[in-house]
Design an enzyme around this catalytic site. Structure first.
Site, PDB file in Angstrom:
ATOM      1  N   GLY A 141      14.778 -12.845  10.878  1.00  0.00           N
ATOM      2  CA  GLY A 141      15.843 -13.451  11.925  1.00  0.00           C
ATOM      3  C   GLY A 141      16.612 -12.600  12.465  1.00  0.00           C
ATOM      4  O   GLY A 141      16.837 -12.408  13.785  1.00  0.00           O
TER       5      GLY A 141
ATOM      6  N   THR B 221       7.284 -17.137  -3.444  1.00  0.00           N
ATOM      7  CA  THR B 221       6.142 -18.098  -4.254  1.00  0.00           C
ATOM      8  C   THR B 221       6.702 -19.329  -5.070  1.00  0.00           C
ATOM      9  O   THR B 221       7.930 -18.850  -5.592  1.00  0.00           O
ATOM     10  CB  THR B 221       5.722 -16.748  -5.312  1.00  0.00           C
ATOM     11  OG1 THR B 221       5.527 -15.724  -4.441  1.00  0.00           O
ATOM     12  CG2 THR B 221       4.580 -17.190  -5.901  1.00  0.00           C
TER      13      THR B 221
ATOM     14  N   LYS C 157      -1.586 -12.820   9.668  1.00  0.00           N
ATOM     15  CA  LYS C 157      -0.265 -12.025   9.046  1.00  0.00           C
ATOM     16  C   LYS C 157      -0.658 -12.055   7.568  1.00  0.00           C
ATOM     17  O   LYS C 157      -0.572 -11.010   6.907  1.00  0.00           O
ATOM     18  CB  LYS C 157       0.661 -13.090   9.194  1.00  0.00           C
ATOM     19  CG  LYS C 157       2.207 -12.807   8.446  1.00  0.00           C
ATOM     20  CD  LYS C 157       2.706 -11.343   8.688  1.00  0.00           C
ATOM     21  CE  LYS C 157       3.394 -10.790   7.755  1.00  0.00           C
ATOM     22  NZ  LYS C 157       4.071  -9.569   8.192  1.00  0.00           N
TER      23      LYS C 157
ATOM     24  N   ALA D  28      -3.354  -9.025   7.103  1.00  0.00           N
ATOM     25  CA  ALA D  28      -2.760  -7.860   7.117  1.00  0.00           C
ATOM     26  C   ALA D  28      -1.974  -7.267   5.957  1.00  0.00           C
ATOM     27  O   ALA D  28      -2.267  -6.187   5.496  1.00  0.00           O
ATOM     28  CB  ALA D  28      -1.890  -7.870   8.409  1.00  0.00           C
TER      29      ALA D  28
ATOM     30  N   CYS E 158       7.251  -9.153   0.321  1.00  0.00           N
ATOM     31  CA  CYS E 158       6.141  -9.874   0.915  1.00  0.00           C
ATOM     32  C   CYS E 158       4.777  -9.517   0.344  1.00  0.00           C
ATOM     33  O   CYS E 158       3.904 -10.439   0.307  1.00  0.00           O
ATOM     34  CB  CYS E 158       5.890  -9.773   2.409  1.00  0.00           C
ATOM     35  SG  CYS E 158       7.490 -10.527   2.892  1.00  0.00           S
ATOM     36  N   PHE E 159       4.554  -8.310  -0.092  1.00  0.00           N
ATOM     37  CA  PHE E 159       3.220  -8.113  -0.315  1.00  0.00           C
ATOM     38  C   PHE E 159       2.583  -9.037  -1.483  1.00  0.00           C
ATOM     39  O   PHE E 159       1.655  -9.578  -1.441  1.00  0.00           O
ATOM     40  CB  PHE E 159       3.094  -6.534  -0.779  1.00  0.00           C
ATOM     41  CG  PHE E 159       2.868  -5.533   0.455  1.00  0.00           C
ATOM     42  CD1 PHE E 159       2.797  -6.245   1.862  1.00  0.00           C
ATOM     43  CD2 PHE E 159       2.576  -4.183   0.286  1.00  0.00           C
ATOM     44  CE1 PHE E 159       2.546  -5.251   2.709  1.00  0.00           C
ATOM     45  CE2 PHE E 159       2.610  -3.404   1.390  1.00  0.00           C
ATOM     46  CZ  PHE E 159       2.570  -4.064   2.678  1.00  0.00           C
TER      47      PHE E 159
END
Ligand SMILES: NC(=O)C1=CN([C@@H]2O[C@H](COP(=O)(O)OP(=O)(O)OC[C@H]3O[C@@H](n4cnc5c(N)ncnc54)[C@H](O)[C@@H]3O)[C@@H](O)[C@H]2O)C=CC1
Ligand SMILES: O=C(O)[C@H]1O[C@H](OP(=O)(O)OP(=O)(O)OC[C@H]2O[C@@H](n3ccc(=O)[nH]c3=O)[C@H](O)[C@@H]2O)[C@H](O)[C@@H](O)[C@@H]1O
Length: 561
Positions: free
Chosen positions: A108, A185, A314, A317, A370-371
């Site tokens: 953000g 998660t 997304k 990727a 993220c991964f």
């Protein structure tokens, strides 16, 4: 008999709407805007009609002219006027000058700062529930470390970039609302450990619904499971007390990487915008967001897609990028057994233009917020659709990452004569990658726990990660075995071994000869990022372990012992 066609009907409708709104505007000035819109609509249809007549004369095709009034050939007129009647809608949505972003985090903050920088005509307000974070955004000490970010924020803050905790006011004022809240998660309940926790997203959506008094474009910036927009739309529609407020939902996933966020935002490989492009409102909303990015991103890099494709792109990727790292890490293990060198393998395969050179650096494991979360989420979605084999394929990418971390700890212990009890191990780097202070899912956490389990005393130095952060990540119990230092020399003094956890450039510039002198012998270096000059270190006298590189004979014999 003259049959009324779609095109004729729309012509009459525009005419009627214009007359009505024009008459009303004489009584109520606020209707003037609608009169203007319907005037444009009527104008566009008339222009189309004239063009059709003109073309029909030139081509001697009376059927084209008749298409204006009769059913014989209406397509030409209808499709042209259809496109042009989008124009008024386009005006409504494209000219937005006020956007807000819910969530002032790693995404953000930088993304909105970039929009503010590149679009001085747009007022950008970033809101968050976290007062401390907002205070930091409003101070000289930004809450995240990101090269180049300070300059961008300083250039716009107080002009057209604002940070606030007043979510209600920002939501009311904005025409377009980006939602960039965390989607971690799930820790408990159905899908725990795999599914995305959409609690924060849902609460943001409920706030938008409660506080919106005018139409809004809602932009999914957070990474979300495919078809989240559908669920969000339901929340918005069922909870908005205001009659007639319309929400257009777009998916605009963010692809920036931490540490290079400003460069990534300045010149993104692509900007992806998903919307309901099958209808006029969806198309207009997409166009409006495209216009924002078109202020600095070349048009050919702005892609549009349907909502579900954008959401799924997304996750895909991130899964594909992580999969490349796990693949090369798997090969690094084989290299160590065979005498091959993983850097040479990466270089050789990266020369194949179909493979390319990026994301082929073997490492102690990928980290970051993220991964892992996104792969687990992707696999969970597959499971929910009964695609267990597909899910297992993606789970194996995470499994390989865990293996790489465990393998690294095993190497450290076995190399140091199968015991590291009470040995001082200098850990250089704790962030999940260089140029960030972010430690979410950093491999250093697992490696540190692994070494502590074997009795090690860890001396930690990271140029950007403060001790409080390490404490939060490791827990009080583990901190009994960890000392954080603000200077690398203190961490390295009297150490038995050095482990490189983050690829900070400054580690390469250290005086390794001087470091060798102050360490216990044999002095070990375990390079979990393959950034140091290993030949030089060996020459100094270090016993060097580097991922996927031919094994030092000393280590081979230690393993045999
Ligand atoms: N960190 C990264 O580099 C990238 C992250 N993403 C995705 O972007 C999303 C955000 O990630 P980050 O910025 O890293 O998360 P973050 O945790 O740094 O920031 C999220 C912020 O949202 C705030 N928040 C949560 N609920 C709220 C609410 N209802 N109202 C107002 N504020 C609220 C939190 O207080 C927090 O400050 C995630 O979905 C992530 O997967 C996507 C690309 C890159
Ligand atoms: O969705 C997200 O959060 C973002 O996730 C990653 O960005 P990020 O995690 O910030 O950083 P990366 O550069 O991708 O690195 C991730 C991890 O992989 C490791 N890595 C990266 C590349 C490599 O060759 N080898 C390797 O081990 C890094 O050290 C790091 O621990 C993606 O690169 C971004 O496109 C995406 O927007």
């Amino acid at each position: 008999m003259v049959k009324i066609t779609k095109s004729t009907r729309s012509l009459f409708l525009s005419c009627g709407s214009f007359s009505l709104s024009f008459s009303l505007s004489l009584l109520f000035p606020c209707c003037a805007f609608f009169a203007f819109v319907f005037f444009l609509s009527l104008l566009s249809r008339c222009v189309c009609a004239c063009v059709c007549v003109r073309v029909s004369v030139c081509l001697e095709r009376p059927d084209l002219r008749l298409g204006v009034l009769f059913p014989s050939q209406p397509q030409v007129f209808f499709s042209c006027s259809h496109v042009l009647t989008l124009f008024p809608l386009f005006i409504i949505t494209s000219s937005f000058n006020s956007v807000c972003c819910i969530g002032a985090g790693y995404v953000g903050g930088p993304t909105m700062a970039m929009i503010a920088l590149k679009c001085p005509h747009i007022e950008v307000t970033v809101v968050d529930l976290n007062q401390q974070r907002i205070d930091a955004w409003n101070s000289d000490n930004l809450p995240i470390y990101e090269p180049g970010l300070d300059e961008v924020v300083k250039a716009c803050r107080g002009k057209n970039l604002f940070f606030s905790t007043d979510c209600e006011a920002a939501i009311r004022a904005a025409q377009c609302i980006f939602v960039s809240v965390n989607t971690p998660t799930k820790k408990t309940g159905l899908g725990k450990g795999k599914a995305a926790d959409l609690t924060y997203w849902e609460s943001a959506a409920r706030n938008i619904a409660a506080w919106s008094t005018s139409d809004k474009i809602i932009v999914e910036k957070s990474t979300v499971p495919v078809r989240t927009a559908e669920a969000i739309e339901k929340v918005l529609l069922r909870n908005c007390p205001q009659e007639g407020v319309h929400f257009d939902i777009l998916s605009n996933p963010e692809f920036l990487a931490e540490g290079t966020a400003i460069d990534d935002l300045t010149m993104p490989d692509r900007v992806l915008i998903g919307g309901k492009i099958e209808n006029d409102r969806g198309t207009a909303a997409c166009a409006a967001l495209c216009e924002v990015y078109a202020n600095w991103v070349p048009k050919e890099r702005i892609l549009t897609a349907n909502l579900w494709s954008a959401e799924l792109s997304k996750l895909t990727a991130n899964a594909m990028l992580a999969q490349r790292i796990s693949s090369i890490n798997a090969i690094s293990a084989l290299c160590e057994c065979t005498g091959a060198d993983v850097s040479q393998v990466s270089f050789a395969i990266g020369k194949d233009s179909r493979i390319g050179p990026k994301f082929l650096n073997a490492s102690v494991g990928f980290g970051g917020s993220c991964f892992q979360k996104d792969i687990l989420n992707l696999a969970y979605i597959c499971e929910c659709h009964g695609l267990q084999e597909v899910a297992d394929y993606w789970y194996s990418v995470v499994g390989m990452n865990d293996y790489q971390k465990t393998r690294f700890v095993r190497r450290v212990v076995s190399a140091m004569f199968n015991t590291i009890r009470n040995k001082k191990i200098a850990m250089l780097g704790f962030a999940f990658k260089k140029d960030t202070g972010d430690t979410r899912e950093t491999p250093a956490i697992d490696v540190a726990h692994g070494m502590i389990e074997d009795g090690a005393k860890i001396a930690l130095f990271d140029p950007q990660v403060p001790e409080e952060q390490v404490r939060m990540d490791m827990g009080e119990e583990a901190m009994k075995s960890i000392t954080c230092y603000s200077k690398p020399t203190e961490a390295l003094k009297d150490a038995h071994a050095v482990t490189i956890m983050t690829e900070w450039d400054e580690f390469k510039t250290y005086d390794w000869r001087a470091i060798y002198e102050v360490m216990h012998k044999p002095a070990f270096v375990f390079d979990g990022r393959n950034i140091l000059d290993h030949a030089h270190l060996s020459e100094i006298g270090f016993i060097v372990y580097a991922l996927g590189k031919p094994i030092d004979p000393f280590l081979k014999s230690a393993e045999g012992a």
